[in-house]
Design an enzyme around this catalytic site. Structure first.
Site, short mmCIF file in Angstrom:
data_model
loop_
_atom_site.label_atom_id
_atom_site.label_comp_id
_atom_site.label_asym_id
_atom_site.label_seq_id
_atom_site.Cartn_x
_atom_site.Cartn_y
_atom_site.Cartn_z
N SER A 1 -28.08 -28.47 53.77
CA SER A 1 -27.16 -27.16 54.17
C SER A 1 -28.14 -26.14 54.43
CB SER A 1 -26.40 -26.69 52.97
OG SER A 1 -25.63 -25.43 53.33
N TYR B 1 -24.10 -24.02 44.18
CA TYR B 1 -24.41 -24.80 45.57
C TYR B 1 -26.12 -24.67 46.17
CZ TYR B 1 -23.03 -26.21 50.19
OH TYR B 1 -22.87 -27.09 51.63
#
Ligand code: NAD
Length: 261
Positions: free
Chosen positions: A143, A156
């Protein structure tokens, strides 16, 4: 770019990016093992339609990424079914948003387990077979949050930074085995998950759909456009191809300029 006769295990491929990548691989003639959660009948429909549309073998394994034994068994099942895994695409992931002082312990554990430790367990299980056959592609869907942070996403961002480090480390270990290890780092990708957030955000912020997309979701993405799952799929195909044999240990951003800022 053909991947004819090759086999890929794509984790978290019952929806979104994983399904897009599995579809792109199947379209190139690659056999697929799907994985992920969801409604059994829906998953079977997806499996059968990929198989019918592209004339490749498509299997499904429901291993839960929270469970190392199930991950190991899934890798073995793919090796047994296909005679080896050419491409391991580690994609399964979840998100939870909260200030750190309120972040639930169980959510922290789950995000670290699914988004980071599962990448380790699947890679560890797949590497011996890849080494033996002298070929392999390991691609981790990280990501933009593997490179930069946003507030309230501590688990995350931690997990995705972990994936970036793991990608580099394993690439070095496998560099002379014709096995490449890379990560794809998208910004916001247009998936059902993102689409579903829009009506609630419109209500909560009294905004139009366009305002939510531009000023909330794409606030950090300079192009003000979403990445598509087809674009991620095309990069996944390229990284799996012979043309990419000298690309290893790197994270390739596909984020509309987000991490250039
Ligand atoms: P999604 O929710 O559509 O897909 C997630 C997939 O992971 C699903 O197939 C789901 O069933 C599977 N999954 C979740 N928990 C699991 C578990 N315990 N065991 C097995 N499978 C499990 O989301 P997505 O947006 O397609 O996300 C895919 C990956 O891309 C994730 O790693 C996510 O962090 C990453 N990512 C997404 C975006 C985005 O904007 N959508 C951006 C950057 C990175």
């Amino acid at each position: 770019m053909s991947l004819k006769g090759k086999s890929a295990l794509v984790t978290g491929s019952t929806s979104g990016i994983g399904l897009g990548v599995a579809t792109a691989y199947a379209a190139q003639g690659c056999n697929i093992m799907l994985n992920g959660l969801g409604d059994a009948a829906e998953i079977e429909k997806t499996r059968a339609s990929l198989e019918a549309q592209y004339g490749v073998k498509v299997l499904y394994n429901g291993a839960n990424m929270l469970n190392p034994d199930e991950i190991r068994a899934m890798v073995k099942a793919a090796e047994d079914a296909f005679g080896g895994i050419d491409i391991l695409f580690n994609n399964a992931g979840i998100q939870f948003v909260s200030p750190v002082e309120d972040f639930p312990d169980d959510k922290w554990q789950q995000i670290l387990a699914i988004n980071c430790s599962a990448v380790f367990y699947a890679t560890k299980a797949a590497v011996p077979g890849m080494k033996k056959r002298g070929n392999g592609r390991i691609i981790n869907l990280s990501s933009a949050h593997s490179l930069v942070a946003s507030p309230f996403k501590s688990a995350y961002v931690t997990a995705k930074h972990g994936v970036a480090g793991f990608t580099k480390t394993v690439a070095l270990e496998l560099a002379t085995h014709k096995i490449t290890v890379n990560a794809i780092a998208p910004g916001y990708v247009w998936t059902p998950l993102v689409e579903k957030q829009i009506p609630d955000t419109m209500k909560a912020r009294n905004m139009t759909e366009e305002q939510v997309k531009r000023d909330v979701l794409l606030a950090a993405q300079p192009t003000k456009e979403f990445v598509t799952v087809e674009q991620v799929g095309a990069l996944a195909v390229y990284l799996a191809s012979d043309a990419a044999s000298q690309i290893t240990g790197t994270t390739i951003s596909m984020d509309g300029g987000w991490t250039a800022a």
